[in-house]
Design a protein around this motif. Structure first.
Motif, PDB file in Angstrom:
ATOM      1  N   SER A  84       0.514  -1.205  -0.061  1.00 15.69           N
ATOM      2  CA  SER A  84      -0.070  -0.088   0.023  1.00 15.69           C
ATOM      3  C   SER A  84       0.877   1.050   0.137  1.00 15.69           C
ATOM      4  CB  SER A  84      -1.389   0.400   1.266  1.00 15.69           C
ATOM      5  OG  SER A  84      -1.100  -1.086   2.180  1.00 15.69           O
ATOM      6  N   ALA A  85       2.388   1.424   0.432  1.00 14.46           N
ATOM      7  CA  ALA A  85       2.806   2.393   0.651  1.00 14.46           C
ATOM      8  C   ALA A  85       3.676   2.477  -0.425  1.00 14.46           C
ATOM      9  CB  ALA A  85       3.803   2.166   1.131  1.00 14.46           C
ATOM     10  N   ILE A  86       3.602   1.504  -1.850  1.00 15.16           N
ATOM     11  CA  ILE A  86       4.260   1.294  -2.888  1.00 15.16           C
ATOM     12  C   ILE A  86       2.587   2.171  -3.825  1.00 15.16           C
ATOM     13  CG2 ILE A  86       4.688   0.661  -4.940  1.00 15.16           C
ATOM     14  CD1 ILE A  86       6.823  -1.024  -3.797  1.00 15.16           C
ATOM     15  N   ALA A 144       0.883   4.315  -2.254  1.00 13.92           N
ATOM     16  CA  ALA A 144       0.892   5.865  -2.255  1.00 13.92           C
ATOM     17  C   ALA A 144       1.104   6.197  -2.829  1.00 13.92           C
ATOM     18  CB  ALA A 144       0.516   5.660  -0.943  1.00 13.92           C
ATOM     19  N   TYR A 145       2.267   5.811  -3.169  1.00 13.16           N
ATOM     20  CA  TYR A 145       3.940   6.837  -4.367  1.00 13.16           C
ATOM     21  C   TYR A 145       3.521   6.649  -5.179  1.00 13.16           C
ATOM     22  CZ  TYR A 145       7.967   8.150  -5.350  1.00 13.16           C
ATOM     23  OH  TYR A 145       9.134   9.046  -5.465  1.00 13.16           O
ATOM     24  N   LEU A 153       0.163   6.884  -6.660  1.00 13.79           N
ATOM     25  CA  LEU A 153      -0.844   7.696  -5.937  1.00 13.79           C
ATOM     26  C   LEU A 153      -0.805   9.655  -6.621  1.00 13.79           C
ATOM     27  CD1 LEU A 153      -3.825   5.866  -4.469  1.00 13.79           C
ATOM     28  CD2 LEU A 153      -3.676   6.402  -6.904  1.00 13.79           C
ATOM     29  N   SER A 154       0.284   8.939  -5.713  1.00 15.51           N
ATOM     30  CA  SER A 154       0.564  10.782  -5.331  1.00 15.51           C
ATOM     31  C   SER A 154       1.746  11.696  -6.747  1.00 15.51           C
ATOM     32  CB  SER A 154       1.614  10.635  -4.413  1.00 15.51           C
ATOM     33  OG  SER A 154       3.080  10.190  -4.662  1.00 15.51           O
ATOM     34  N   ILE A 155       1.992  10.211  -7.724  1.00 17.71           N
ATOM     35  CA  ILE A 155       2.550  10.493  -9.001  1.00 17.71           C
ATOM     36  C   ILE A 155       1.398  10.951  -9.582  1.00 17.71           C
ATOM     37  CG2 ILE A 155       3.506  10.198 -10.944  1.00 17.71           C
ATOM     38  CD1 ILE A 155       6.117   8.785  -8.681  1.00 17.71           C
ATOM     39  N   TYR A 214      -1.640  12.248  -9.448  1.00 16.62           N
ATOM     40  CA  TYR A 214      -2.193  13.435  -8.316  1.00 16.62           C
ATOM     41  C   TYR A 214      -1.096  14.527  -9.061  1.00 16.62           C
ATOM     42  CZ  TYR A 214      -2.803  17.046  -4.753  1.00 16.62           C
ATOM     43  OH  TYR A 214      -2.625  18.166  -4.897  1.00 16.62           O
ATOM     44  N   PHE A 260       4.722   5.064 -15.462  1.00 11.08           N
ATOM     45  CA  PHE A 260       5.446   4.615 -13.905  1.00 11.08           C
ATOM     46  C   PHE A 260       4.711   4.767 -12.674  1.00 11.08           C
ATOM     47  CE2 PHE A 260       9.412   3.213 -11.426  1.00 11.08           C
ATOM     48  CZ  PHE A 260      10.016   3.773 -10.593  1.00 11.08           C
ATOM     49  N   LEU A 283       1.905   1.543 -12.874  1.00 11.68           N
ATOM     50  CA  LEU A 283       2.493   0.623 -12.519  1.00 11.68           C
ATOM     51  C   LEU A 283       2.657   0.812 -11.210  1.00 11.68           C
ATOM     52  CD1 LEU A 283       4.067  -1.488 -13.931  1.00 11.68           C
ATOM     53  CD2 LEU A 283       6.344  -0.542 -13.550  1.00 11.68           C
ATOM     54  N   LEU A 284       3.524   1.854 -10.233  1.00 12.02           N
ATOM     55  CA  LEU A 284       3.068   1.497  -8.894  1.00 12.02           C
ATOM     56  C   LEU A 284       2.284   1.492  -8.337  1.00 12.02           C
ATOM     57  CD1 LEU A 284       5.914   4.687  -8.323  1.00 12.02           C
ATOM     58  CD2 LEU A 284       6.214   1.728  -7.778  1.00 12.02           C
ATOM     59  N   ALA A 339       5.389   9.056   0.462  1.00 14.54           N
ATOM     60  CA  ALA A 339       4.484   9.096  -0.792  1.00 14.54           C
ATOM     61  C   ALA A 339       3.756  10.681   0.510  1.00 14.54           C
ATOM     62  CB  ALA A 339       3.480   8.385  -0.371  1.00 14.54           C
ATOM     63  N   PHE A 398       2.730  14.497  -1.972  1.00 17.79           N
ATOM     64  CA  PHE A 398       1.977  15.353  -1.715  1.00 17.79           C
ATOM     65  C   PHE A 398       1.795  16.933  -2.004  1.00 17.79           C
ATOM     66  CE2 PHE A 398      -1.630  12.090  -3.866  1.00 17.79           C
ATOM     67  CZ  PHE A 398      -1.683  10.613  -2.917  1.00 17.79           C
ATOM     68  N   TYR A 422       3.305  18.144  -4.676  1.00 19.17           N
ATOM     69  CA  TYR A 422       2.421  18.039  -5.615  1.00 19.17           C
ATOM     70  C   TYR A 422       1.872  19.192  -5.614  1.00 19.17           C
ATOM     71  CZ  TYR A 422       4.692  14.323  -8.517  1.00 19.17           C
ATOM     72  OH  TYR A 422       5.305  13.841  -8.985  1.00 19.17           O
TER      73      TYR A 422
END
Lengths: 741, 533, 148
Positions: free
Chosen positions: B190-192, B194-195, B197-199, B201, B228, B231-232, C89, C93, C96
């Protein structure tokens, strides 16, 4: 043929009568073990029902009209199951064979005879065969036999007759060889089968001739083609007749193919009664009677029956057989053998009658013979049952112990000997002899000797039959133990005896009941004359200007016009004239025969006391050569054995050697090769194909095991592996993308 | 950042907040009723547990069931229209309604199984049911998430609940070890995610999924960064769906967890993973002009998914061949089935979200999930009941059980047949539907992507091969149960009525899914994902 | 065999980590091109620290987190690694949201992430405690009875 619904009803009834024993057979074969009493009552009841139906046909249809019924034909389900063989276009076939049913006077009489005797034999067997091995099979085969015999009688074409003929032979093979554990019985059944097969060969040749020349195998079509003169090859007609008669020579035990009949006594007594007295041997007579126009051949067209070669042949064979067999019966010591030779002799009589142009006479004798011969056989069975032996040397004086058997057998013996006026046997024998007399008048060169053969046989018949009677029932008991043990048979055995005795009496006394003369003869004759009245026949319109043909109306009162030829008219006159002479002659024969037998064999007679026929006695010495011949059956069997069977053995040896070394050698070689190839294929299959499959399975499993390796249980390694795998997947994706794009 | 954007009046902002935002939120609550009810019931279960004596704690299951039924009734009762709730957090569409109903109604058998299972007899069950309800809630939210935050939070709700439930047998080594592996692995995944998802975003400037997808499908939208990031994100979802490459937790966790939880994990959490996956990955249009001289990443994506599907199926089936533990076997079989379901995701991917109604992607996955629910739940129910009697889940212990418990044996046969894909079961229909849809979709491929046609065929070929391979280990169970110790006169095992009811229901559902396949599939064709349009 | 696999994985991991290092600047560059104006403005305001810098840092933290997780034996250390991942992460966030997107959204998400990280950590610690009660060890590698 008119196919009114009444006719169809009649034929349907005949079909039902046919199928009843077949149903009984099927039930017996499959279910008899589960039925109470092993199902013997099944076939007996079936026979009884058949008998009732046949009697109905007899009384309702036959008695009701002066001439009985004309031929009625019916083809059940002609376009479907009834159609047996169709060659060519259905609308205009090159050859067509349908299963058809034909009912006429002759059929009805045969139906009655067959079902009656069969029923009585069934009833008798319930007592006689009780406790025997294969009890249920016995009844099954009896039923099958009856089915075949009935089928033979009701079929409307000759090929089906032949089929049923063969089927009858097959059943006789089973029944004669019923006690096949005994070598003599199995030999006898083979002998019967083989001998009749030889006769069937001739029969089949005749069928082929008929098929080729007449274009059809239906009786009426064949007769039509003869009557119309459309028969292709007229010279073949006589040959066909002779060939056709070879069948009955085999089946009905005429000389020279009579050899199987005496040996067939190895079968159980009811079998002898059914097959050899009443039915199977009668099949030949029936067939000759049915095919009479064929035997008449050319004469059918001209109306002169007494110049036809086949018929003369038939008469000669019949007469000779009669005297031949009667002579052998003189010296037989086995009670059943006596009766067997007597049967052969009486069959000769029947053939003689038909050969002389008297189909009705022959069939009349068939009917009465069926009654008393069956009675004689069943009675002998009763005696054998009591004394536990076939040999007359163990019998004697049985009349005290077995009153009913004695009485009934006595009646039968008198009948066969020809007791005047009282019993039917007299009338039928008289009819036969009168016919022969009249035929001799018509064609002296051909028929005189057969007549005298028949006459002498009458004398001989009386003699040997009374010999048998006296030896069995009168005189001193030869075997004390057997005599003490003897007792009357149970009701299942004596009732049929009584019934048959009654019938033997009645058939004769019938003359007094039915006022019109020649009741039987009229009905039978009308059958033969029918083509002359058939509209399709060319000869329907009397040719007035030809005195030889069809000028004289017959004295029938049913409104139809029956024509007879000049020759036939003469024949009838001769018949009427000779009637008296023959009657006296036959009465004389009877008396002399009876006296002679009484003299030599009767109780307390001079001859038996002095034992005049013993080998030591002067009369015995004088007769020794004759005795020698008779005992050896006139060497016919020995001749056959030496000539044919030995030759057959040689051929058998040669062919055995050939088969064993050459043929089997090839086959074995092939077998070895086959084995080699198949083992090779097997190896390829097992190792190659299956190996591949197993290999795939093993590979998959090992891949599976390999896949498990990565699941080590250590978490961090899982994470490594995940990343590794992810990178790998991405790499693969990119690779594919680059490769494709 | 307030500090940066000073051009807007703060007061205006507050006012906007009061007049627009709050009404919207309150309004959304109406549509959020099922989830709220479920949450309330979860709390009620927890409270009830406080007051009941420990021995009776297992009967709280009935309250849980009541809650699930009530929430399900509400779900069906609400007149759903496509809309956003809570300012774009949650989307209500036929898709999410389907999954809500799936989780709610499908959750009832799991509760019943837990009720029946002897494994959980002595544990404190009040908390168990509360957590289970919360986990189901998480699944529902995952299915209706419209915003990456909601997606992630729901994912975590589902996962956290699962971590606890897996380790519920505190004293057992296996259970605690399974939960350790699960939580660490799951957290990493889930941390991956989250990472990633952040990108995403960052790329799109908004957290709402439709907007993200719109950015990605725009011209030059999916560059390396987007790929990428996806993918994450996929890594995280792969963990939930138990596909390659993040499947390693599943055999161990399935083996160690109490059997009802294994059942739950294999069906519900997998279904939730697929629900979210289809929202996220199903929508890239392939009609994208590649940037000059570079890789067209949007084309890379279907290839990647196909590769994942193939490898997942194969690995899952192959590794299951030599398993001796029934639960582990089912774990690998779940991996394999996830591989089959990935085929459906691929289909959606190809179809594109604009055309989703015309394609069979969503419908085939939804139908397959239904069938999977029936057959897997049924199979696990039988395993639970047999475990109650024999206390073991080793395959050797199953010898001859088919004769001792004929109804269970027979039902298991049907379920295993369904898992293989033999008619007349729902499993067959599901596979058939997937394969047919895959083969048919080749006709609808956009220009320039014809290579995908061959790849789809390869995927279908692998699916068929794998079905054949899977026959071995499924039938191995049948063979062990029926043909190992043939003793038809053995004493029959008494099966609790409730357990038989669950099994019978699953059996009926399996057959029903086959019988009314066409109508059900037609229904599922109407499922649509909210696209913000 | 497993150890060689492990060591090769280790190497792979390092490679991946280094690739993160090198790729992120380009990623940052690429991403930074998106909202050039906004980014430049914010960069100036923040004293020359651009989006790139945040992204690189978060990339580094991510990598470090992964490395910690796979390399440390102690379960609690693994937990720390997970925390690092989640925090990277969060950094993303926030970065960004500052430079490219709706300012509130990213920060709100970050808050939730932090809460989640806390919850997860608590749960993980409870489970580790449970393991310790059962096996008297908190080494991750020792929990390997479930395998195959």
């Amino acid at each position: 043929m008119p196919e009114s619904t009444a006719a169809v009803e009649l034929c349907k009834l005949a079909l039902i009568i046919l199928l009843l024993p077949l149903g009984a057979f099927i039930i017996q074969i499959f279910f008899s073990k589960k039925l109470p009493r092993e199902g013997d009552w099944v076939s007996t009841v079936a026979m009884f029902v058949g008998l009732c139906m046949s009697l109905k046909m007899l009384f309702v249809d036959l008695f009701s009209t002066p001439t009985g019924i004309t031929v009625q034909k019916w083809f059940p389900a002609q376009d479907s199951i009834g159609k047996f063989l169709l060659i060519g276009d259905p609308a205009n076939p090159a050859f067509r064979l349908d299963f058809g049913i034909q009912v006429d006077n002759l059929t009805i009489v045969m139906l009655v005879v067959v079902t009656l005797v069969s029923f009585l034999v069934h009833l008798y067997s319930m007592g006689y065969m009780h406790g025997e091995v294969r009890y249920n099979r016995f009844f099954a085969f009896l039923a099958l036999f009856t089915f075949s015999m009935l089928g033979l009688c009701i079929t409307s074409n000759i090929l089906f007759l032949f089929i049923f003929w063969e089927l009858v032979g097959l059943c006789s093979y089973f029944l004669i060889g019923f006690y096949f554990e005994k070598k003599s019985a199995s030999n006898a059944s083979i002998k019967a089968f083989m001998t009749t097969r030889i006769g069937d060969l001739g029969f089949f040749v005749a069928i082929l001739i008929m098929a080729y020349n007449a274009g059809s195998l239906e009786f009426d079509k064949i007769f039509e083609s003869i009557a119309n003169g459309t028969w292709k090859d007229k010279s073949i007609l006589a040959l066909g007749g002779i060939c056709l008669f070879i069948g009955p020579i085999g089946k009905s035990g005429q000389f020279p193919l009579h050899v199987w009949l005496p040996d067939a006594m190895e079968g159980p007594t009811p079998v002898s009664a059914l097959i050899h007295a009443a039915t199977m041997v009668a099949a030949g007579v029936y067939m000759v009677g049915r095919m009479f126009p064929f035997f008449v051949g050319e004469g059918y067209v001209t109306g002169d029956w007494w110049g036809s070669e086949p018929l003369i042949f038939v008469a000669w064979i019949g007469g000779f057989t009669a005297i031949f067999a009667a002579s052998i019966a003189f010296v037989q010591t086995d009670i059943k053998k006596v009766l067997a030779y007597s049967t052969v002799s009486q069959l000769g009589y029947m053939m003689l009658a038909i050969g002389c142009g008297g189909v009705a006479a022959g069939l009349f004798h068939l009917t009465t013979h069926a009654m008393f011969k069956a009675l004689l056989f069943l009675g002998s069975g009763s005696v054998i049952h009591a004394v536990h032996s076939n040999e007359m040397s163990k019998m004697g004086g049985l009349w005290k112990k077995m009153k009913i058997t004695w009485l009934t057998m006595g009646i039968a013996t008198f009948a066969i000997a020809g007791l005047p006026f009282v019993l039917s046997g007299f009338y039928s024998k008289e009819a036969v002899l009168t016919t022969a007399w009249a035929a001799a008048k018509m064609n002296p060169g051909a028929y005189t000797i057969p007549f005298w053969m028949g006459m002498v046989t009458a004398l001989m018949t009386a003699f040997y039959m009374f010999r048998m009677f006296f030896k069995t029932f009168h005189g001193e008991p030869k075997d004390k133990k057997a005599f003490d043990h003897a007792h009357e048979s149970p009701w299942t055995m004596t009732v049929p005896l009584g019934v048959l005795a009654l019938l033997t009496v009645l058939c004769g006394g019938f003359k007094f009941i039915n006022k019109s003369d020649y009741w039987f003869l009229n009905r039978m004759d009308s059958e033969i004359l029918a083509p002359y009245t058939h509209p399709a026949s060319v000869n329907a319109t009397p040719v007035v200007d030809d005195p030889e043909k069809h000028v004289h109306p017959l004295p029938f009162t049913d409104g139809r016009v029956h024509m007879q030829s000049q020759k036939q008219k003469e024949f009838r006159e001769a018949y009427g004239l000779g009637h008296g002479t023959v009657t006296y002659l036959s009465m004389g024969a009877f008396l002399f025969g009876l006296l002679g037998a009484w003299f030599f064999f009767g109780p307390n007679s001079p001859g038996s006391k002095k034992d005049m026929l013993a080998p030591e006695a002067p009369l015995g010495k004088a007769l020794k050569p004759l005795n020698h011949c008779l005992v050896n059956l006139w060497f016919v069997d020995a001749f056959y054995y030496a000539f044919f069977l030995k030759a057959l053995h040689v051929i058998k040896d040669i062919s055995y050697r050939f088969d064993k070394y050459v043929v089997d050698g090839i086959v074995n070689l092939q077998g070895v090769l086959c084995k080699a190839i198949s083992s090779l294929v097997g190896i390829v299959d097992y190792e190659g194909v299956d190996g591949t499959v197993r290999g795939i399975g093993k590979t998959t499993l090992s891949i599976g095991k390999f896949a498990k390796i990565f699941q080590t249980g250590k978490l961090q390694q899982y994470l490594y592996a995940s990343v590794f795998l992810a990178v790998g997947a991405i790499g693969l994706t990119v690779a594919i993308y680059l490769w494709v794009g | 950042m307030f500090l940066l954007n000073t051009d807007v009046n703060l007061a205006e902002k507050y006012e906007r907040f009061g007049s627009e935002v709050i009404p919207k939120v309150v309004d959304s609550l109406h549509w959020f009723a099922p989830e709220l009810q479920l949450a309330i019931f979860a709390i009620a279960v927890l409270l009830l547990d406080l007051f009941l004596p420990r021995k009776m704690s297992k009967h709280i299951a009935w309250l849980a069931i009541g809650g699930l039924i009530y929430a399900a009734a509400t779900t069906f009762g609400l007149h759903h229209e496509e809309k956003k709730l809570f300012l774009g957090m949650i989307a209500i569409d036929s898709y999410s309604v389907f999954f809500k109903a799936f989780f709610l109604l499908g959750g009832i058998p799991f509760v019943l199984l837990s009720y029946v299972s002897k494994e959980l007899e002595n544990a404190r069950m009040g908390e168990y049911y509360a957590i289970l309800l919360a986990t189901i809630l998480g699944g529902m939210l995952m299915a209706s998430a419209n915003h990456i935050l909601m997606a992630f939070m729901a994912l975590e709700l589902l996962s956290l609940g699962s971590y606890v439930l897996v380790g519920y047998h505190k004293r057992q080594n296996k259970s605690s070890e399974a939960s350790l592996k699960y939580i660490i692995y799951g957290s990493v995944a889930s941390a991956i995610m989250a990472y990633g998802l952040s990108i995403l975003y960052g790329l799109s400037g908004s957290g709402e999924i439709p907007k993200i997808l719109a950015t990605l499908t725009a011209d030059e939208g999916m560059g390396f960064a987007g790929f990428f990031a996806l993918l994450l994100t996929f890594m995280g979802l792969a963990y939930k769906m138990a596909t390659i490459p993040m499947h390693f937790w599943s055999p161990d966790v399935y083996e160690g967890a109490p059997t009802p939880i294994t059942a739950f994990l294999s069906v519900a959490s997998k279904a939730a993973g697929f629900a979210l996956a289809m929202r996220l990955f199903g929508s890239f249009s392939l009609d994208v002009a590649p940037e000059a001289g570079g890789i067209d990443y949007s084309e890379l994506w279907p290839i990647f998914l196909i590769v994942i599907a193939i490898v997942t199926m194969t690995l899952g089936n192959l590794a299951a061949l030599t398993q001796t533990n029934v639960k582990r076997l089912f774990a690998y079989s779940s991996i394999a089935h996830a591989g089959y379901m990935m085929m459906g995701v691929v289909l959606l991917q190809i179809q594109g979200i604009e055309d989703q109604a015309a394609g069979f992607g969503i419908s085939s996955v939804a139908y397959y999930l239904l069938a999977y629910l029936a057959m897997n739940l049924g199979a696990f129910a039988v395993v639970v009941l047999l475990e109650n009697k024999t206390g073991s889940v080793e395959l050797e212990e199953y010898a001859g059980l088919g004769w001792k418990a004929p109804f269970l044996g027979f039902s298991l046969v049907i379920f295993l047949f369904s898992l293989v894909g033999i008619p007349p079961t729902g499993g067959f229909m599901g596979k058939f539907q997937l394969i047919m849809a895959a083969v048919n979709s080749r006709g609808a491929l956009p220009e320039g992507t014809e290579f995908l046609s061959a790849m789809i065929l390869v995927m279908v070929a692998f699916a068929l091969l794998n079905t054949a391979v899977s026959v071995y280990y499924y039938l191995k169970i049948i063979k062990t149960m029926f043909f190992s110790k043939i003793d038809t006169n053995a004493e029959k095992i008494a099966v609790p009525v409730l357990g038989s009811v669950v099994v019978a229901l699953c059996l009926l559902l399996t057959i029903y899914l086959f019988v009314s396949a066409s109508s059900l599939i037609t229904e599922t064709l109407h499922l649509e994902i909210y696209t913000g349009a | 065999m497993i150890s060689t696999l492990a060591s090769s994985l280790n190497n792979g991991m390092n490679f991946l980590a280094s690739s993160f290092f090198t790729s992120f600047p380009s990623l940052a560059n690429f991403l930074a091109q998106e909202g050039t104006e906004k980014v430049q403005e914010a960069t100036e305001q923040a004293g020359g620290i651009g989006l790139k810098h945040y992204l690189v840092v978060s990339g580094l933290v991510f990598t470090l987190g992964i490395m910690v997780i796979v390399m440390r034996r102690n379960a609690i250390a693994v937990l720390m690694g997970i925390e690092l991942l989640l925090n990277s992460a969060s950094l993303n966030f926030v970065a960004y949201s500052k430079f490219l997107a709706n300012p509130i959204e990213g920060q709100v998400i970050t808050v939730f992430l932090i809460v989640l990280a806390a919850a997860e950590a608590a749960l993980a610690l409870a489970i580790i405690l449970n393991i310790f009660n059962n096996t008297n060890s908190i080494e991750v590698a020792e929990a390997d009875s479930l395998k195959g």
